[in-house]
Design an enzyme around this catalytic site. Structure first.
Site, short mmCIF file in Angstrom:
data_model
loop_
_atom_site.label_atom_id
_atom_site.label_comp_id
_atom_site.label_asym_id
_atom_site.label_seq_id
_atom_site.Cartn_x
_atom_site.Cartn_y
_atom_site.Cartn_z
N ASP A 204 2.55 3.13 9.55
CA ASP A 204 2.30 4.34 10.32
C ASP A 204 0.86 4.32 10.81
O ASP A 204 0.14 3.34 10.58
CB ASP A 204 2.57 5.59 9.47
CG ASP A 204 1.55 5.77 8.35
OD1 ASP A 204 0.66 4.90 8.17
OD2 ASP A 204 1.62 6.80 7.66
N ASP A 206 -2.61 6.85 10.62
CA ASP A 206 -3.12 8.04 9.94
C ASP A 206 -4.42 8.52 10.60
O ASP A 206 -5.31 7.72 10.85
CB ASP A 206 -3.42 7.70 8.47
CG ASP A 206 -2.24 7.07 7.76
OD1 ASP A 206 -1.31 7.81 7.40
OD2 ASP A 206 -2.23 5.84 7.56
N ASP A 295 0.68 10.26 10.89
CA ASP A 295 0.26 11.35 9.99
C ASP A 295 -1.04 11.95 10.50
O ASP A 295 -2.01 11.23 10.76
CB ASP A 295 0.01 10.81 8.56
CG ASP A 295 1.30 10.46 7.84
OD1 ASP A 295 2.36 11.00 8.22
OD2 ASP A 295 1.24 9.67 6.88
#
Ligand code: ATP
Ligand code: MN
Ligand code: MN
Length: 371
Positions: A204, A206, A295
């Site tokens: 992902d 962040d 995120d």
């Protein structure tokens, strides 16, 4: 000259936060085997065993040379009986039979596929397997009710499970930067997680968001999310508000390592922008975009250094920092604050360097936190 024939004996400090662990790994075969066993333990919801394997792997990642014999490891911390057995197997046969048979096992494969769905953890996956569901196809056919996160996770399974490149992370970074500065000029966006540690790919991307004036960041996340949504950048998002002040966890001591910042777990829609879009299935039109997990976390500037340290990782490095703080310093560290239990007071910090200094640790830069 004789001495050159003796294998080198390694020495490594106890806690991962006392070590400098770069991405250069001289013992990848060993650490891959131990990491796989750690992953399996985590998928079986046995976190204690998982951490033991992760600690063992981290010790080997910190070694300056390949291990050639077990005797070189004498006296090293965190190498339990089980991990040593795995290491011995690899040194003698070139691979770990336990790791190999785990990798081949139907249960491991099913747990991995099902937890690959965003929003599905080991408990849900195990429950599905008990009810005869081992594949995405069986899950889709079963008619089991999925929550909103799981529906999005299933829909964007391929994208979410394809590694994110640094170039894609940078492209997302520009979008987030534009969103944040459009809704609050002066706000700052910092890339955290694995990419801040110099990793070339990630699961992902962040980001940590703050504003140099305390309080200005309040309520920022819903505005950022609305902006992103209005521009069509979000395939899924779940925003959680800040609950730090109302928490009853006590000083710097959340009940788990979950922090209480205003945050957003999301799936972005990233345009291919020149990149050759991957074909997911032969008979499908290539999509001109891909799904990427992102995120976002908002921190007040007074907690920024703690949030930055807490969201840069690695997960094991973070865990070791908290263990060091608690056991060696009688302090409690979180992504919000550092509390000295002896002096009964918070220790303020405006940089990561200051936090390491409070903890009596030599500063370790992000690129050396890859434990
Ligand atoms: P990857 O490349 O797989 O994304 P990563 O190191 O960036 O690797 P993440 O899972 O994105 O891994 O986590 C990044 C950091 O954020 C870690 O240090 C982790 O401790 C922290 N973190 C992740 N989720 C939470 C959470 N819910 N609460 C607090 N901290 C978290
Ligand atoms: Mn990450
Ligand atoms: Mn993350």
């Amino acid at each position: 000259a004789e001495c050159l024939n003796f294998a080198m004996v390694f020495s490594v400090p106890n806690y991962a936060c006392q070590r400098r662990t770069t991405l250069e790994n001289h013992n990848a075969v060993l650490t891959d085997a131990l990491s796989l066993l750690a992953e399996n333990a985590e998928l079986e919801d046995e976190d204690g065993r998982g951490v033991a394997f992760r600690r063992a792997a981290a010790v080997l990642k910190a070694l300056p040379k390949p291990v050639t014999s077990l005797t070189q490891l004498r006296g090293l911390p965190c190498l339990g009986e089980h991990s040593l057995r795995v290491i011995q197997d690899v040194l003698e046969t070139g691979s770990s039979s336990e790791a190999e048979s785990t990798k081949q096992s139907e249960r491991f494969k099913a747990l991995k596929v099902l937890t690959g769905i965003f929003g599905v953890g080991p408990k849900t996956a195990a429950w599905w397997i008990r009810h005869g569901i081992n594949t995405l196809h069986q899950l889709r056919a079963s008619g089991h009710t999925l929550n909103r996160a799981q529906q999005a996770g299933l829909e964007h399974y391929d994208g979410v499970n394809r590694p994110v490149t640094k170039a894609e992370a940078d492209a997302i970074g520009e979008i987030v930067e534009t969103a944040v500065t459009s809704v609050l000029p002066g706000a700052q966006v910092t890339l955290t997680g694995g990419f801040r540690r110099g990793k070339l790919t990630g699961h992902d991307v962040d980001f940590l968001i703050t504003h140099p004036e305390e309080g200005r960041e309040e309520g920022l996340m819903p505005k950022v999310v609305s902006w992103l949504e209005s521009q069509g950048f979000l395939l899924y998002q779940k925003t959680t508000r800040n609950s730090y002040l109302e928490s009853k966890d006590g000083p710097a001591r959340p009940a788990s390592n979950m922090d209480r910042f205003e945050r957003c777990f999301s799936i972005f829609k990233l345009d291919a922008c020149g990149r050759q879009p991957a074909l997911s299935q032969a008979d499908e039109e290539p999509k001109p975009w891909r799904a990427v997990r992102v995120d976002l976390v908002v921190s007040p500037i007074s907690q920024f250094a703690f949030a930055l340290l807490g969201w840069t990782g690695s997960k094991l490095f973070e865990r070791e920092l908290r263990r060091w703080a608690g056991y060696e310093k009688t302090m409690s560290l979180s992504s919000h604050a550092l509390y000295d239990n002896k002096q009964s007071r918070y220790l303020k910090a405006t940089s990561e360097e200051e936090i390491f200094a409070h903890l009596g640790l030599e500063y370790v830069p992000p690129s050396e936190r890859n434990a």
